[in-house]
Design a protein around this motif. Structure first.
Motif, PDB file in Angstrom:
ATOM      1  N   GLU A 238      -5.589  -5.056  -9.983  1.00 36.10           N
ATOM      2  CA  GLU A 238      -4.899  -5.999 -10.965  1.00 36.10           C
ATOM      3  C   GLU A 238      -3.889  -5.402 -11.749  1.00 36.10           C
ATOM      4  O   GLU A 238      -2.709  -5.861 -11.920  1.00 36.10           O
ATOM      5  CB  GLU A 238      -6.090  -6.577 -11.999  1.00 36.10           C
ATOM      6  CG  GLU A 238      -6.743  -7.588 -11.187  1.00 36.10           C
ATOM      7  CD  GLU A 238      -8.238  -8.273 -12.244  1.00 36.10           C
ATOM      8  OE1 GLU A 238      -7.934  -7.580 -13.230  1.00 36.10           O
ATOM      9  OE2 GLU A 238      -8.723  -8.998 -11.713  1.00 36.10           O
ATOM     10  N   GLY A 239      -4.255  -3.997 -11.921  1.00 32.22           N
ATOM     11  CA  GLY A 239      -3.169  -3.143 -12.682  1.00 32.22           C
ATOM     12  C   GLY A 239      -1.870  -2.902 -11.555  1.00 32.22           C
ATOM     13  O   GLY A 239      -0.796  -3.044 -12.245  1.00 32.22           O
ATOM     14  N   ALA A 240      -2.195  -2.585 -10.541  1.00 37.72           N
ATOM     15  CA  ALA A 240      -0.941  -2.195  -9.647  1.00 37.72           C
ATOM     16  C   ALA A 240      -0.189  -3.636  -9.374  1.00 37.72           C
ATOM     17  O   ALA A 240       1.086  -3.510  -9.404  1.00 37.72           O
ATOM     18  CB  ALA A 240      -1.308  -1.832  -8.204  1.00 37.72           C
ATOM     19  N   ALA A 241      -0.776  -4.699  -9.624  1.00 38.09           N
ATOM     20  CA  ALA A 241       0.066  -5.971  -9.243  1.00 38.09           C
ATOM     21  C   ALA A 241       0.764  -6.589 -10.493  1.00 38.09           C
ATOM     22  O   ALA A 241       1.661  -7.141 -10.402  1.00 38.09           O
ATOM     23  CB  ALA A 241      -1.050  -7.040  -8.858  1.00 38.09           C
ATOM     24  N   ALA A 242       0.013  -5.931 -11.501  1.00 37.95           N
ATOM     25  CA  ALA A 242       0.835  -6.603 -12.831  1.00 37.95           C
ATOM     26  C   ALA A 242       1.866  -5.479 -13.490  1.00 37.95           C
ATOM     27  O   ALA A 242       2.866  -5.947 -14.090  1.00 37.95           O
ATOM     28  CB  ALA A 242      -0.125  -6.282 -14.087  1.00 37.95           C
ATOM     29  N   THR A 243       2.075  -4.251 -12.893  1.00 31.07           N
ATOM     30  CA  THR A 243       2.770  -3.500 -13.259  1.00 31.07           C
ATOM     31  C   THR A 243       4.179  -3.427 -12.423  1.00 31.07           C
ATOM     32  O   THR A 243       4.158  -3.760 -11.205  1.00 31.07           O
ATOM     33  CB  THR A 243       2.708  -1.980 -13.395  1.00 31.07           C
ATOM     34  OG1 THR A 243       3.526  -1.186 -14.016  1.00 31.07           O
ATOM     35  CG2 THR A 243       2.009  -1.478 -12.023  1.00 31.07           C
ATOM     36  N   ASP A 244       5.389  -3.381 -12.895  1.00 32.83           N
ATOM     37  CA  ASP A 244       6.734  -3.386 -12.285  1.00 32.83           C
ATOM     38  C   ASP A 244       7.171  -1.702 -11.776  1.00 32.83           C
ATOM     39  O   ASP A 244       7.978  -1.814 -11.018  1.00 32.83           O
ATOM     40  CB  ASP A 244       8.078  -3.973 -13.106  1.00 32.83           C
ATOM     41  CG  ASP A 244       7.664  -5.345 -13.502  1.00 32.83           C
ATOM     42  OD1 ASP A 244       7.122  -6.043 -12.550  1.00 32.83           O
ATOM     43  OD2 ASP A 244       8.122  -5.682 -14.381  1.00 32.83           O
ATOM     44  N   ASP A 245       6.428  -0.933 -12.407  1.00 32.77           N
ATOM     45  CA  ASP A 245       6.624   0.575 -12.052  1.00 32.77           C
ATOM     46  C   ASP A 245       6.108   0.922 -10.663  1.00 32.77           C
ATOM     47  O   ASP A 245       4.860   0.920 -10.355  1.00 32.77           O
ATOM     48  CB  ASP A 245       6.053   1.467 -13.159  1.00 32.77           C
ATOM     49  CG  ASP A 245       6.469   2.951 -12.942  1.00 32.77           C
ATOM     50  OD1 ASP A 245       6.896   3.309 -11.958  1.00 32.77           O
ATOM     51  OD2 ASP A 245       6.449   3.614 -13.804  1.00 32.77           O
ATOM     52  N   ARG A 246       6.911   1.140  -9.616  1.00 28.27           N
ATOM     53  CA  ARG A 246       6.303   1.269  -8.242  1.00 28.27           C
ATOM     54  C   ARG A 246       5.430   2.649  -8.243  1.00 28.27           C
ATOM     55  O   ARG A 246       4.345   2.674  -7.530  1.00 28.27           O
ATOM     56  CB  ARG A 246       7.629   1.649  -7.318  1.00 28.27           C
ATOM     57  CG  ARG A 246       8.429   0.203  -7.309  1.00 28.27           C
ATOM     58  CD  ARG A 246       9.354   0.231  -6.162  1.00 28.27           C
ATOM     59  NE  ARG A 246       8.808   0.607  -4.669  1.00 28.27           N
ATOM     60  CZ  ARG A 246       9.508   1.100  -3.825  1.00 28.27           C
ATOM     61  NH1 ARG A 246      10.960   1.083  -3.948  1.00 28.27           N
ATOM     62  NH2 ARG A 246       9.067   1.157  -2.477  1.00 28.27           N
TER      63      ARG A 246
END
Length: 462
Positions: A238-246
């Motif tokens: 969920e954190g990976a899907a929510a952040t825009d930082d690749r």
């Protein structure tokens, strides 16, 4: 109604499992399988001997009338027919045999019908030794009393009275001794067979209990592995899907993959132990969960987790495993049931006696939800090690899980947890998920629902 064939087949299968020896000899097996034929043959022999030896050749000076012969013959035939029920009603058979003896003495002046011997024998085999002696003594006394009563009138002579007493006592005594021997052996074998069946039942029960305990251990390990790992993977995903930082998304995805691989490794280790079937191998992962790695995984998932450790970890594998699982379950509950938590504080004091594991988190919702299996498994772990576990609100929206485990493994038979400042042996400990329903743990692995809110437990920093 139950099918008699099914019950008979069950008895046969039970006897086969007991590996009982077959009766020796073809003739003995035949009589054992056909008891009615044996009873009919015994009744026929007694009938022929009683009629031929007494009714046809009386010792009285005056021959009997036709009516007396018919009456005596009917009584003898009736008593002989009753011999067919000598296994189920030996008392009635004995009473009929005594009546025949008394009638023979009164009407013919002689006794010694074989059915009395058979009746006394049956009483010893199918009832008890005590009843056999009582029946034997009663029959001899009645015959002796009747003989003494007939002497004054001259119906019989003294010699006939003595012969009648001996003809009654000696064969009956022989039948009683043989019956007592056979009956005691029969009852002894029945007791051995019954005990063997009880041992079979107890063996099956022990196997079922062992299987149930094995399933509980498997379920506990699977829950500890899968629940924590999936919670971390979900949080990272969920954190990976929510952040825009690749870059941060890439790190979260890598951490989720590593967590999933570790979970697979532990599951393979546990399933490998089960597949090998090694009885001396512990049903546990190869390596206990490290509290530092658990806290690091929570940080990677975006939670503000901290770890405070005092002292050195114990050398006992079971104790190290229990400490790691307690920390793992507490952190997992905080991540799952308190998503708004801002801090997860893990404190472990190895130098304390007993060892103290305390996990505090905030963001606990006010209304409890249905509890799961996690804390129940932790309570079982703590109980097996002689420790205690409490999970309850700590005030100001915080939740605290505190466990106290004694140093080393408890000795055999040690079931009561040691006393501690927080928990008393007389009072139950309350366990609850971070937002779950409360349960009660007393050290005997009992878990009873506790209605209503759990009283707040003051924070106790080790």
């Amino acid at each position: 109604m139950s099918d008699p064939r099914s019950s008979s087949s069950a008895d046969i299968s039970a006897d086969e499992e007991l590996r009982l020896p077959r009766p020796p000899g073809v003739i003995r097996r035949f009589w054992a399988r056909h008891p009615r034929i044996a009873d009919a043959l015994i009744a026929l022999i007694c009938l022929l001997l009683s009629l031929g030896a007494n009714a046809t050749f009386p010792d009285t000076a005056e021959p009997m009338s036709v009516g007396e012969i018919v009456f005596l013959s009917v009584v003898i035939v009736g008593a002989s027919v009753l011999l067919m029920w000598r296994r189920r009603r030996p008392e009635i058979v004995l009473a009929a045999a005594i009546v025949v003896e008394l009638l023979l003495l009164a009407m013919t002046g002689s006794t010694g019908a074989p059915m009395l011997t058979v009746a006394v024998y049956s009483l010893a085999v199918y009832r008890s030794t005590r009843m056999c002696w009582i029946g034997l003594g009663t029959s001899v006394l009645l015959v002796a009393a009747l003989a003494c009563g007939l002497l004054p009138g001259g119906a019989i002579t003294v010699q006939q009275a003595i012969n009648a007493g001996l003809a009654t006592a000696i064969p009956s005594l022989i039948g009683a001794l043989i019956g007592i021997n056979v009956g005691n052996r029969k009852r002894y074998l029945e007791a051995i067979i019954d005990r063997s069946r009880q041992l079979l039942v107890e063996r099956d029960q022990q196997a079922q209990l062992a299987a149930a305990a094995e399933r509980d251990r498997i379920a506990r390990e699977m829950h500890d592995i899968v629940s924590h790992s999936l919670t971390v993977v979900v949080a990272l995903s969920e954190g990976a899907a929510a952040t825009d930082d690749r870059e941060r998304a890439r790190e979260a995805s890598t951490a989720a993959a590593a967590t999933a691989r570790n979970a697979l490794t532990e599951m393979r280790s546990m399933l490998g132990v089960l597949r090998d079937g090694a009885s001396d191998s512990p049903l546990a992962p190869l390596q206990a969960a490290d509290p530092a790695e658990i806290v690091t995984a929570a940080r990677q998932a975006g939670f503000a987790a901290s770890l405070s450790v005092r002292g050195r970890p114990p050398e006992t594998p079971a104790l190290r495993l229990a400490i790691g699982r307690i920390v793992q379950e507490a952190v997992t509950n905080a991540m799952r049931h308190a998503p708004t938590t801002r801090m997860i504080d893990v404190r472990i004091d190895y130098d304390a006696a007993p060892i103290v594991i305390e996990v505090i988190n905030d963001g606990a919702p006010g209304s409890p939800s249905e509890g799961g299996f996690g804390l129940r498994g932790l309570a079982e772990r703590a109980s097996l090690l002689g420790g205690t576990l409490v999970s309850a609100p700590a005030g100001e929206g915080r939740w605290m899980l505190r466990a106290e485990l004694p140093h080393g493994e408890p000795s055999a038979g040690e079931g009561e947890p040691p006393s501690s400042p927080l928990l008393s042996d007389a009072a139950p400990t309350h366990s609850r998920d971070s937002a779950g329903a409360a349960t009660t743990s007393r050290g005997d692995d009992s878990h009873d629902p506790v209605p209503g809110p759990v009283p707040e437990t003051p924070e106790d920093t080790p």
